[in-house]
Write a protein that holds these residues in place. Structure first.
Motif, PDB file in Angstrom:
ATOM      1  N   LEU A 126       0.855  -1.191   0.000  1.00 43.14           N
ATOM      2  CA  LEU A 126       0.000   0.000   0.000  1.00 43.14           C
ATOM      3  C   LEU A 126       0.887   1.235   0.000  1.00 43.14           C
ATOM      4  O   LEU A 126       1.791   1.351   0.833  1.00 43.14           O
ATOM      5  CB  LEU A 126      -0.901  -0.010   1.233  1.00 43.14           C
ATOM      6  CG  LEU A 126      -1.760   1.235   1.465  1.00 43.14           C
ATOM      7  CD1 LEU A 126      -2.763   1.395   0.332  1.00 43.14           C
ATOM      8  CD2 LEU A 126      -2.462   1.131   2.808  1.00 43.14           C
ATOM      9  N   VAL A 127       0.624   2.137  -0.926  1.00 42.64           N
ATOM     10  CA  VAL A 127       1.423   3.355  -1.033  1.00 42.64           C
ATOM     11  C   VAL A 127       0.497   4.523  -1.365  1.00 42.64           C
ATOM     12  O   VAL A 127      -0.533   4.332  -2.011  1.00 42.64           O
ATOM     13  CB  VAL A 127       2.525   3.189  -2.097  1.00 42.64           C
ATOM     14  CG1 VAL A 127       1.926   2.970  -3.475  1.00 42.64           C
ATOM     15  CG2 VAL A 127       3.488   4.360  -2.090  1.00 42.64           C
ATOM     16  N   GLN A 128       0.856   5.697  -0.928  1.00 40.37           N
ATOM     17  CA  GLN A 128       0.070   6.887  -1.248  1.00 40.37           C
ATOM     18  C   GLN A 128       0.362   7.346  -2.667  1.00 40.37           C
ATOM     19  O   GLN A 128       1.448   7.083  -3.211  1.00 40.37           O
ATOM     20  CB  GLN A 128       0.390   8.007  -0.261  1.00 40.37           C
ATOM     21  CG  GLN A 128      -0.152   7.766   1.136  1.00 40.37           C
ATOM     22  CD  GLN A 128       0.011   8.982   2.029  1.00 40.37           C
ATOM     23  OE1 GLN A 128       0.925   9.792   1.832  1.00 40.37           O
ATOM     24  NE2 GLN A 128      -0.859   9.120   3.012  1.00 40.37           N
ATOM     25  N   ALA A 129      -0.601   8.030  -3.245  1.00 39.56           N
ATOM     26  CA  ALA A 129      -0.412   8.590  -4.583  1.00 39.56           C
ATOM     27  C   ALA A 129       0.848   9.451  -4.601  1.00 39.56           C
ATOM     28  O   ALA A 129       1.109  10.209  -3.658  1.00 39.56           O
ATOM     29  CB  ALA A 129      -1.623   9.412  -4.975  1.00 39.56           C
ATOM     30  N   GLY A 145       3.797   8.116  -4.575  1.00 38.16           N
ATOM     31  CA  GLY A 145       4.862   7.315  -3.990  1.00 38.16           C
ATOM     32  C   GLY A 145       5.507   6.360  -4.977  1.00 38.16           C
ATOM     33  O   GLY A 145       5.197   6.370  -6.172  1.00 38.16           O
ATOM     34  N   LYS A 176      -0.201   6.384  -9.173  1.00 40.67           N
ATOM     35  CA  LYS A 176      -1.543   6.967  -9.175  1.00 40.67           C
ATOM     36  C   LYS A 176      -2.550   5.931  -8.672  1.00 40.67           C
ATOM     37  O   LYS A 176      -2.306   4.722  -8.791  1.00 40.67           O
ATOM     38  CB  LYS A 176      -1.931   7.378 -10.597  1.00 40.67           C
ATOM     39  CG  LYS A 176      -0.946   8.314 -11.272  1.00 40.67           C
ATOM     40  CD  LYS A 176      -1.335   8.545 -12.723  1.00 40.67           C
ATOM     41  CE  LYS A 176      -0.337   9.428 -13.442  1.00 40.67           C
ATOM     42  NZ  LYS A 176      -0.718   9.633 -14.860  1.00 40.67           N
ATOM     43  N   PRO A 177      -3.679   6.351  -8.161  1.00 46.42           N
ATOM     44  CA  PRO A 177      -4.695   5.373  -7.729  1.00 46.42           C
ATOM     45  C   PRO A 177      -5.089   4.409  -8.844  1.00 46.42           C
ATOM     46  O   PRO A 177      -5.380   3.236  -8.563  1.00 46.42           O
ATOM     47  CB  PRO A 177      -5.872   6.268  -7.328  1.00 46.42           C
ATOM     48  CG  PRO A 177      -5.235   7.540  -6.861  1.00 46.42           C
ATOM     49  CD  PRO A 177      -4.046   7.718  -7.784  1.00 46.42           C
ATOM     50  N   THR A 180      -3.505   0.899  -9.182  1.00 43.18           N
ATOM     51  CA  THR A 180      -3.878  -0.187  -8.283  1.00 43.18           C
ATOM     52  C   THR A 180      -4.251  -1.427  -9.090  1.00 43.18           C
ATOM     53  O   THR A 180      -5.108  -1.384  -9.976  1.00 43.18           O
ATOM     54  CB  THR A 180      -5.067   0.232  -7.405  1.00 43.18           C
ATOM     55  OG1 THR A 180      -4.650   1.297  -6.538  1.00 43.18           O
ATOM     56  CG2 THR A 180      -5.561  -0.936  -6.560  1.00 43.18           C
ATOM     57  N   VAL A 198      -2.699   1.846  -4.461  1.00 43.46           N
ATOM     58  CA  VAL A 198      -2.301   3.246  -4.375  1.00 43.46           C
ATOM     59  C   VAL A 198      -3.497   4.045  -3.856  1.00 43.46           C
ATOM     60  O   VAL A 198      -4.554   4.087  -4.481  1.00 43.46           O
ATOM     61  CB  VAL A 198      -1.855   3.791  -5.739  1.00 43.46           C
ATOM     62  CG1 VAL A 198      -1.353   5.229  -5.583  1.00 43.46           C
ATOM     63  CG2 VAL A 198      -0.776   2.903  -6.345  1.00 43.46           C
ATOM     64  N   SER A 199      -3.309   4.654  -2.717  1.00 43.74           N
ATOM     65  CA  SER A 199      -4.387   5.433  -2.109  1.00 43.74           C
ATOM     66  C   SER A 199      -4.298   6.892  -2.533  1.00 43.74           C
ATOM     67  O   SER A 199      -3.217   7.427  -2.754  1.00 43.74           O
ATOM     68  CB  SER A 199      -4.322   5.327  -0.588  1.00 43.74           C
ATOM     69  OG  SER A 199      -3.113   5.870  -0.113  1.00 43.74           O
ATOM     70  N   SER A 200      -5.458   7.517  -2.610  1.00 42.89           N
ATOM     71  CA  SER A 200      -5.488   8.923  -3.047  1.00 42.89           C
ATOM     72  C   SER A 200      -5.362   9.864  -1.873  1.00 42.89           C
ATOM     73  O   SER A 200      -5.402   9.484  -0.712  1.00 42.89           O
ATOM     74  CB  SER A 200      -6.793   9.205  -3.787  1.00 42.89           C
ATOM     75  OG  SER A 200      -7.897   8.896  -2.968  1.00 42.89           O
TER      76      SER A 200
END
Length: 118
Positions: free
Chosen positions: A10-13, A15, A85-86, A89, A116-118
């Protein structure tokens, strides 16, 4: 022969992640290697390919944000991903054409989830 993929998560947008895939077993030679991805409800699509000699090709969807590389001594292929980017995913699968004795076969890894979380 099997392919073992790892490195998802899991990574943030915005990243980055680096995926790895190791081929193991009774391998004579490893030819082309590639990464594919499959998002929920969509077909599996090609992300990038790399030849034994290191020539690469990228799908337009991630071009400029991913780098495929390989270590022939370790029978390993990598996928470095930046500015995620989300919509990136998906489950990411490695793929390789591997020579076993006198024949070449296509193998798939088990997939590694990238979220990828927004």
């Amino acid at each position: 022969v099997q392919l073992q993929a790892s490195g998802g998560g899991l990574v943030q947008a915005g990243g980055s992640l680096r995926l790895s895939c190791v081929a193991s077993g009774s391998i004579f030679t490893v030819a082309a290697m590639a990464w594919y991805r499959q998002a929920p409800g969509k077909e599996r699509e090609l992300v990038a390919t790399i030849t034994t000699g290191g020539s690469t090709a990228y799908a337009d969807s991630m071009k400029g944000r991913v780098t495929i590389s390989r270590d022939n001594a370790k029978n390993t292929v990598y996928l470095g991903m930046n500015r995620l980017k989300p919509e990136d995913t998906a489950v990411y699968y490695c793929n390789a054409r591997i020579g076993v004795e006198v024949k070449e076969y296509e193998f798939w890894g088990q997939g590694t989830q990238v979220t990828v979380s927004s």
